[in-house]
Design an enzyme around this catalytic site. Structure first.
Site, short mmCIF file in Angstrom:
data_model
loop_
_atom_site.label_atom_id
_atom_site.label_comp_id
_atom_site.label_asym_id
_atom_site.label_seq_id
_atom_site.Cartn_x
_atom_site.Cartn_y
_atom_site.Cartn_z
N LYS A 87 108.94 20.38 39.42
CA LYS A 87 109.29 19.62 38.22
C LYS A 87 108.14 19.60 37.21
O LYS A 87 108.36 19.85 36.02
CB LYS A 87 109.65 18.18 38.63
CG LYS A 87 110.05 17.31 37.48
CD LYS A 87 110.71 16.07 37.99
CE LYS A 87 109.78 15.30 38.91
NZ LYS A 87 108.81 14.50 38.17
N ASP B 114 109.06 11.71 32.56
CA ASP B 114 108.71 12.43 33.78
C ASP B 114 108.50 11.40 34.88
O ASP B 114 107.59 10.58 34.80
CB ASP B 114 107.43 13.23 33.51
CG ASP B 114 106.99 14.02 34.73
OD1 ASP B 114 107.80 14.19 35.66
OD2 ASP B 114 105.83 14.48 34.73
N LYS C 91 113.18 27.90 41.64
CA LYS C 91 112.54 28.76 42.65
C LYS C 91 113.50 29.82 43.15
O LYS C 91 113.46 30.23 44.32
CB LYS C 91 112.02 27.91 43.82
CG LYS C 91 111.03 26.85 43.38
CD LYS C 91 110.25 26.29 44.55
CE LYS C 91 109.27 25.24 44.05
NZ LYS C 91 108.46 24.67 45.10
N SER D 59 107.72 -28.81 49.77
CA SER D 59 107.95 -27.99 48.57
C SER D 59 106.76 -27.06 48.29
O SER D 59 106.02 -27.27 47.34
CB SER D 59 108.28 -28.85 47.35
OG SER D 59 107.44 -29.96 47.24
N LEU E 194 101.11 -30.50 52.47
CA LEU E 194 101.36 -29.93 53.79
C LEU E 194 102.11 -30.91 54.69
O LEU E 194 102.12 -32.12 54.44
CB LEU E 194 100.01 -29.59 54.45
CG LEU E 194 99.19 -28.50 53.79
CD1 LEU E 194 97.79 -28.48 54.39
CD2 LEU E 194 99.87 -27.16 53.93
N SER E 195 102.70 -30.37 55.73
CA SER E 195 103.29 -31.22 56.76
C SER E 195 102.18 -32.09 57.35
O SER E 195 101.08 -31.60 57.64
CB SER E 195 103.91 -30.34 57.85
OG SER E 195 104.35 -31.15 58.91
N HIS F 41 109.61 10.38 44.83
CA HIS F 41 109.45 9.71 46.11
C HIS F 41 110.31 8.47 46.21
O HIS F 41 110.53 7.78 45.23
CB HIS F 41 107.99 9.35 46.34
CG HIS F 41 107.12 10.56 46.41
ND1 HIS F 41 106.83 11.19 47.57
CD2 HIS F 41 106.54 11.28 45.42
CE1 HIS F 41 106.07 12.25 47.32
NE2 HIS F 41 105.88 12.32 46.02
N ASP G 104 109.63 20.44 44.07
CA ASP G 104 110.72 21.13 43.39
C ASP G 104 110.24 21.92 42.19
O ASP G 104 111.00 22.67 41.59
CB ASP G 104 111.78 20.14 42.89
CG ASP G 104 112.43 19.41 44.04
OD1 ASP G 104 112.56 20.01 45.10
OD2 ASP G 104 112.81 18.25 43.85
#
Lengths: 305, 602
Positions: B38, B111, B167, B542, B469-470, B115, B36
């Site tokens: 800018k 500025d 422009k 957990s 862990l399990s 995006h 654009d």
């Protein structure tokens, strides 16, 4: 509608208020803050703002001068005077390694000199006293990469800056939280321009090192740069004879690395006038930025302030 | 720099300084993409206001030839790029702040890139802006991204928009094109509630309608850009907003002085004014207002001062001083817009920190009511929020705070969300209103307290939290510990992960957010049992550190013991008592800890 715009305040008053707010937030959210004091005009403005922020108390942190042993003698005198006047503790750090090796700009060049005394020295000083928050007087308008640095900038335990991991800063909300070992560098005058700094010094009558004003000083000219022969460590080349010329300095650093400009401006207003009429940007006098494009960014990632 | 004061600079420096010291300040944001123009516009603003010095100009000439996109002409956009990597990519990927100044005003420009993935940066830049300049390419008109930017501008409460129809030289300065774009934009602005819109036909590259009205657009009678920015009034009428002052720091140099330092973020305050301290609610009068060594009669919005009060009442950092007759509300549950700004997505019910004003509190966010598609403004069902997503959700603070709706005051209605472990800023929020339930649910104080329970049982309560862990052996060990304690006459209970999932938590699955909720409920249950005086053994995988930290934080200090059953994954998988690892490896059990869902060791 809730805008932050204020009817009665001038831009200087708004900048002042913003800086005071930043300094207080940093102090409230850190354990051991310190203010880096480099004796220059930006440092002078920052110190003045700190005193205003906490009056009638003195600022609740010490001043830290990371010394290179090659500052102008006028700077040392002024530094000690300001510490006394502000009622603040003044801490001085000289890199013991650089001291042992006798690092100096004449034999080792500007980059080794700066790296050892300033960059390394600063890290050592912060580690030595365990500071977790350090105020610096950098401004975003000084250099392109600084335009994108946050006001609160987190550094790793190794003092590195990661431009990809910056915290968004919204409204007046600053996040100063950090893990043990990490520290935060805080830049209270980020949004000030050089003109703002001069206007504020004028408005508030802030004391300045006399080197900013023109006076007859002994100088030699090398590669188009005027260097002041401030003491007898300055090695004169064959045939070089210091001559007295009316000069002043636009920025202050180590005397062998700081170019003088010829001038007769010996009052603050004349200096401001001359500065504004001069069309060269401020940092041109500092050799450090010329190395390579983007060099400041590299230095910052390594821990340079 | 200023045209008329340039002369003063040479002839009368004192007059010049006085003029410049009394300028006002305008902060604005520019929205648009690289295409654009800018960056070209901002570079041009710096150039036109003579903020580009000769050595920078020389560098610009060199760079323009080397990497410029204007075929050898000056590429003003090159004045702006900052970080090296971005420069190589040719895009700006962060918020950069620029400064320029005319004789009437100083400007701070945020500025930000256009995006889609950088909503975060635009919201950041918009949060401090008084006005937005929205760039539109005249060849393309109002695009999806124009709508997105404008929505964010409206959301963040910016009431003034300048539409730069840029422009225009590429469409032969066509009035028809300009008029159509203006009409399109105004229709959209009305829909999203932007009150003040000014459209300017421009060519940033050629400098049309920047400083003065361009001869190329004789049909345009409105203001050109710089004069408009110099004069636009973005303030509300003075005295309209009630006084607000979040306390930053208690200033107490000696017994004779006790002041409260902070910034006036709303209204104004004068000596003698009656103020209320919130959330406490006590009232008193202002006895002194101090700025540096100066005593003031009053302070206005934006000023950072220190205020002394007539009565000795308890005030600390985080409290808000406010106009006694128009105080903010106090609440701990709200509806809010949440803007997520981090790669780690928002997890409902996880405990985060929130900073609002000068106060930091614990907070949990409910599952969003909806997420906003910023392109279409549609509401979409959502279970969470990802980076750059915006949604509406209820949020609960662990303490009541004073607040105003964001639309009335950005500083007392806006907050940031912080990660408890990494301390990263994860997102931002805008408070809209307090939920009624937060005002109607009160703590009932109980007379049979912890000590009473302990006396009867002959021992104090505790929580033993087994994590791992399990198949690590948590439940086996917890069982043995409970048996031993029971034998010693200790009142115990055991909460086991599998068992609780059969009852209380049978509505939960194994996604990250369900796991967080699973642990939250178990932590709350163990707290209730703890309060009843029991020694509670908890056996749960957990996997996340922050939830274990949360559980620890609700149990009194020294009474929570985390036990890490540190069985290596290979050993646990080898055992595979329940056959779960086999299923997980076969891809039939998604989100299985250790396989495709992480375990964060203590």
């Amino acid at each position: 509608m809730g805008t932050t715009m204020t009817d009665g305040l001038s831009h200087l008053e708004r900048l002042e208020a913003e800086s005071i707010h930043i300094i207080r937030e940093a102090v409230a959210e850190s354990e051991r803050p310190v203010m880096l004091y480099s004796v220059g005009k930006d440092s002078g403005v920052m110190l003045h703002l700190a005193r205003k922020a906490f009056a009638p108390s003195p600022p609740p942190f010490p001043l830290l001068h990371v010394d290179t042993t090659f500052k102008f003698s006028d700077m040392y005198a002024f530094r000690d005077r300001m510490a006394t006047e502000s009622g603040m503790e003044l801490l001085i750090w000289r890199n013991p390694e650089a001291e042992r090796l006798g690092i100096n700009p004449f034999e080792h060049g500007s980059s080794v000199h700066t790296d050892m005394w300033k960059t390394e020295g600063l890290k050592q000083a912060l580690d030595n006293w365990g500071f977790d928050c350090a105020f610096g007087g950098a401004r975003r308008d000084e250099e392109k990469s600084r335009a994108k640095e946050r006001i609160f900038s987190i550094r790793s335990a190794q003092h590195r800056w990661d431009p990809k991991q910056q915290r968004p800063e919204l409204w007046r909300l600053y996040n100063a939280r950090k893990a043990p070992g990490e520290s935060v560098r805080v830049f209270p005058i980020s949004n000030w321009t050089e003109l703002d700094v001069w206007l504020y010094i004028h408005r508030e009558n802030i004391p300045m090192v006399p080197l900013y004003l023109a006076a007859p000083r002994p100088v030699v000219e090398r590669d188009g740069t005027l260097l002041m022969v401030d003491d007898d460590r300055f090695p004169l080349l064959d045939g070089e004879v210091p001559e007295m010329r009316s000069v002043r300095f636009r920025t202050l650093g180590c005397y062998p690395l700081t170019g003088a400009v010829e001038s007769t401006a010996d009052t603050l207003t004349e200096v401001i006038q001359e500065t504004l009429l001069t069309a060269t940007s401020e940092r041109q006098g500092r050799t450090i930025d010329h190395d390579a494009s983007g060099s400041m960014e590299k230095k910052k990632q390594e821990g340079y302030f | 720099m200023a045209h008329t004061t340039d002369a003063l600079l040479e002839s009368d420096i004192e007059a010049y300084l006085t003029a410049h010291e009394n300028k006002s300040l305008l902060r604005f944001i520019t929205c648009g993409s690289v295409d654009d123009g800018k960056s070209t516009l901002i570079g041009r603003l710096l150039y036109e206001t003579k903020l580009v010095f000769e050595d920078q100009l020389a560098a610009l000439h060199v760079d323009s030839r080397k990497v410029g996109t204007q075929g050898g002409d000056l590429d003003f956009a090159l004045l702006l790029d900052g970080l090296e990597a971005e420069r190589e990519q040719g895009i700006t990927i962060d918020v950069a702040y620029r400064y320029f100044s005319t004789e009437k005003r100083k400007f701070i420009v945020a500025d930000t890139p256009g995006h889609e993935q950088y909503t975060r940066n635009m919201v950041t830049g918009a949060s401090t802006a008084d006005l937005a300049v929205v760039m539109i390419d005249a060849r393309k008109g109002v695009l999806t991204q124009t709508r997105r930017h404008s929505y964010l501008v409206a959301l963040l409460g910016i009431g003034h928009v300048v539409v730069a129809v840029n422009k225009l030289d590429l469409v032969h300065y066509s009035q028809e094109v300009f008029d159509r774009i203006e009409a399109d934009y105004r229709a959209f602005a009305e829909q999203i509630g932007i009150a003040n819109v000014v459209c300017i036909p421009m060519s940033a590259l050629k400098g049309d309608n920047l400083l003065e009205r361009s001869a190329n657009t004789p049909w345009y009678s409105g203001p050109s850009l710089i004069p408009y920015l110099e004069t636009v009034e973005v303030d509300g009428p003075a005295g309209e907003r009630p006084f607000r002052f979040p306390v930053q720091w208690v200033n107490r140099p000696d017994l004779n002085f006790r002041g409260f330092s902070g910034t006036v973020v709303g209204g104004d305050v004068s000596l003698g004014d009656k103020v209320r301290v919130l959330p406490g609610g006590q009232t008193t009068n202002v006895s002194r207002i101090v700025l540096g060594e100066t005593e003031l009669d009053s302070a206005i919005e934006g000023q950072a001062v220190t205020i002394c009060l007539a009565d000795e009442i308890d005030v600390s950092r985080g409290d808000v001083l406010a106009a006694a007759d128009r105080p903010p509300e106090v609440a701990d549950q709200f509806e809010a817009h949440i803007i997520w700004m981090h790669e780690h997505k928002m997890v409902p019910r996880r405990r985060y920190l929130v900073k609002i004003g000068t106060r930091t509190v614990g907070a949990t966010i409910d599952t969003p009511k909806y997420r906003v598609n910023v392109n279409t403004l549609d509401h979409i069902a959502a279970k969470s929020l990802e980076l750059n997503e915006i949604g509406v959700a209820n949020i609960t603070f662990d303490r009541p705070v004073a607040f105003d709706p964001y639309d009335e005051n950005r500083d007392t209605g806006g907050f940031i969300i912080i990660d408890r472990l990494t301390n990263a800023t994860l997102g931002a929020g805008l408070l809209h209103f307090a939920l009624r339930r937060s005002q109607n649910v009160h703590w009932q104080s109980l007379e049979v307290d912890a000590q009473a329970h302990a006396r009867l049982k002959g021992h104090g309560p505790a929580v033993l939290w087994f994590t791992g862990l399990s198949g690590a052996g948590k439940s086996t060990i917890a069982n043995l510990v409970e048996k031993r304690l029971h034998g010693d006459g200790v009142h115990t209970t055991l909460l086991d992960g599998d068992n609780v999932r059969h009852g209380l938590n049978k509505d939960l699955g194994f996604t990250e957010q369900d796991r967080v909720e699973n642990i939250r409920r178990v932590a709350e249950v163990s707290k209730l049992m703890f309060d009843a005086g029991l020694v509670v053994a908890v056996s749960f995988i957990s996997p996340f550190r922050s939830e274990r930290q949360m559980a620890r934080s609700i149990i009194p200090e020294g009474r929570f013991c985390e036990v890490f059953v540190d069985t290596p994954l290979a050993v646990a998988e080898e055992r595979d008592v329940k056959g779960l690892y086999r299923k997980a490896r076969a891809g039939r059990l998604p989100n299985f800890t250790g396989i495709d869902s992480p375990y964060e060791a203590p």
